[in-house]
Design an enzyme around this catalytic site. Structure first.
Site, PDB file in Angstrom:
ATOM      1  N   CYS A  17      41.297  44.372  46.245  1.00 29.33           N
ATOM      2  CA  CYS A  17      40.458  45.449  46.810  1.00 29.33           C
ATOM      3  C   CYS A  17      38.966  45.216  46.561  1.00 29.33           C
ATOM      4  CB  CYS A  17      40.894  46.796  46.227  1.00 29.33           C
ATOM      5  SG  CYS A  17      41.253  46.759  44.474  1.00 29.33           S
ATOM      6  N   LYS A  20      40.154  37.027  39.954  1.00 31.43           N
ATOM      7  CA  LYS A  20      40.556  37.165  41.359  1.00 31.43           C
ATOM      8  C   LYS A  20      39.308  37.191  42.228  1.00 31.43           C
ATOM      9  CE  LYS A  20      44.563  40.107  40.384  1.00 31.43           C
ATOM     10  NZ  LYS A  20      44.975  41.525  40.282  1.00 31.43           N
ATOM     11  N   HIS A  64      36.052  52.348  45.469  1.00 34.67           N
ATOM     12  CA  HIS A  64      35.459  51.415  44.505  1.00 34.67           C
ATOM     13  C   HIS A  64      33.975  51.228  44.840  1.00 34.67           C
ATOM     14  CE1 HIS A  64      39.354  50.600  43.049  1.00 34.67           C
ATOM     15  NE2 HIS A  64      39.512  49.334  43.382  1.00 34.67           N
TER      16      HIS A  64
END
Ligand code: A2P
Length: 334
Positions: free
Chosen positions: A129, A209, A238
């Protein structure tokens, strides 16, 4: 003839969002099948006004024919069941991290690298994400100027850790003594610089990541990415503070023009009017919002940005559904 689509993990935070977004975007579905563990098999999930019964996920059902299977049931479920589904000829769009870095598996943000989907069948990975929204914002700048270095700090909503974490924050908001189970600390009134496991180099898996997925998506391993990933007591959305060192000097005027002209980006940046994106305002929308765009005080090649997106939508479910839509469009154009 419409599509046959399956959602694996359909009772989870992202899975439910996938079902909602498939309906909302009117994806031409003839048959929608939903799968989960035995804990919620037999329960129902609403889709376009009717209740669909959740089926138990088994190896056998993954061998049925689907046009697309959207997975969001965690890495171990994807590891085991996605290859069975792909082997049976199905296209899998997987939201877990399990297959993202596997060679030959496309890792896709449709606004950034749709070309890797052309003619492909098999498992496709949805990026992390935090990586997705960073890629939407940075890819057009990388294309124009070249990015040398990214220093990024994230402010991540609890919904990224699944339904259990949403429940944990909501319970702690009502009763601050409610015990922490998902996180190592109480999340209410706190911020936790620890997402996923730690590695020996001091970075967390979530942070790494962001490094390696950026390299794969932008097809450029030379970009120096330095992330710090932090969980904050926000339910949805986020936020990221980004510092970019570009390979050449950029005028702010041109940066605004590039970002304003990019699909999937909304620029909200008017400090005089207190206009900048925040997760509360951005939640439940599909765009990536950019604000606080400014030049570094010392390095003429560096700029800072503030980037916000809904992690369950653009950061997960919407991105997966856009992958499906992109593949359908590519099929029509073939
Ligand atoms: P279930 O509701 O049956 O546990 P979240 O990320 O919000 O925690 O959601 C995880 C999703 O993945 C849920 O739909 C959950 O189903 C599903 N899931 C977890 N483990 C399995 C499994 N072993 N087989 C099938 N579905 C699973």
């Amino acid at each position: 003839m419409g599509l046959t689509v399956g959602v694996v993990g359909a009772t989870g935070a992202v899975g439910r969002k996938m079902v909602e977004i498939l309906a909302e975007r009117n994806v031409p579905i003839e048959k929608l099948r939903l799968f989960a563990s035995k804990k919620s098999a037999g329960s129902t999930v609403e889709y376009k006004g009717s209740e669909i019964t959740v089926e138990l996920l088994t190896e056998e059902v993954m061998k049925d024919q689907f046009d697309y299977l959207l997975f969001s049931a965690g890495g171990s479920v994807s590891e085991k069941y996605a290859p069975i589904a792909a082997e049976a000829g199905n296209i899998v769009i997987d939201n877990s991290s399990h297959w993202r870095m596997t060679e030959g598996i496309p890792l896709v943000v449709p606004e950034v690298n749709p070309h890797v989907l052309e003619g492909y069948r098999g498992i496709i990975a949805n990026p992390n994400c935090s990586t997705i929204q960073m890629m939407v914002a940075l890819a057009p700048l990388h294309k124009r100027y070249g990015i040398k270095k990214i220093v990024v700090s994230t402010y991540q909503a609890v919904s990224g850790s699944g339904q259990g974490a949403i429940d944990e924050l909501e319970n702690q908001l009502k009763d601050s003594n409610y015990p922490n189970k998902v996180y190592t600390r109480k999340i209410v009134g706190n911020c936790i610089p620890h997402i996923d496991v730690f590695y020996d180099n001091g970075f967390t898996k979530e942070e790494l990541k962001m490094v390696y997925e950026t390299h794969k998506i932008l097809e450029d391993n030379s970009i120096e990415v330095n992330p710090t990933a932090v969980r904050i007591p926000v339910l949805y959305g986020h936020s990221e503070s980004l510092y970019l060192e570009l390979k050449e000097e950029a005028s702010l005027e041109e940066v605004y023009t590039i970002l304003r002209g990019t699909e999937g980006i909304k620029v909200v940046d008017s400090p005089a009017e207190n206009q900048y994106p925040t997760p509360l305002e951005v939640a439940h929308t599909d765009d990536t919002y950019v604000g606080r765009i400014r030049k570094d005080l010392f390095n003429p090649n560096a700029i800072s940005l503030w980037v916000v997106a809904d992690n369950l939508r653009k950061g997960a479910a919407t991105n997966a559904v856009q992958v499906l839509e992109t593949m359908e469009k590519q099929k029509l154009n073939r």
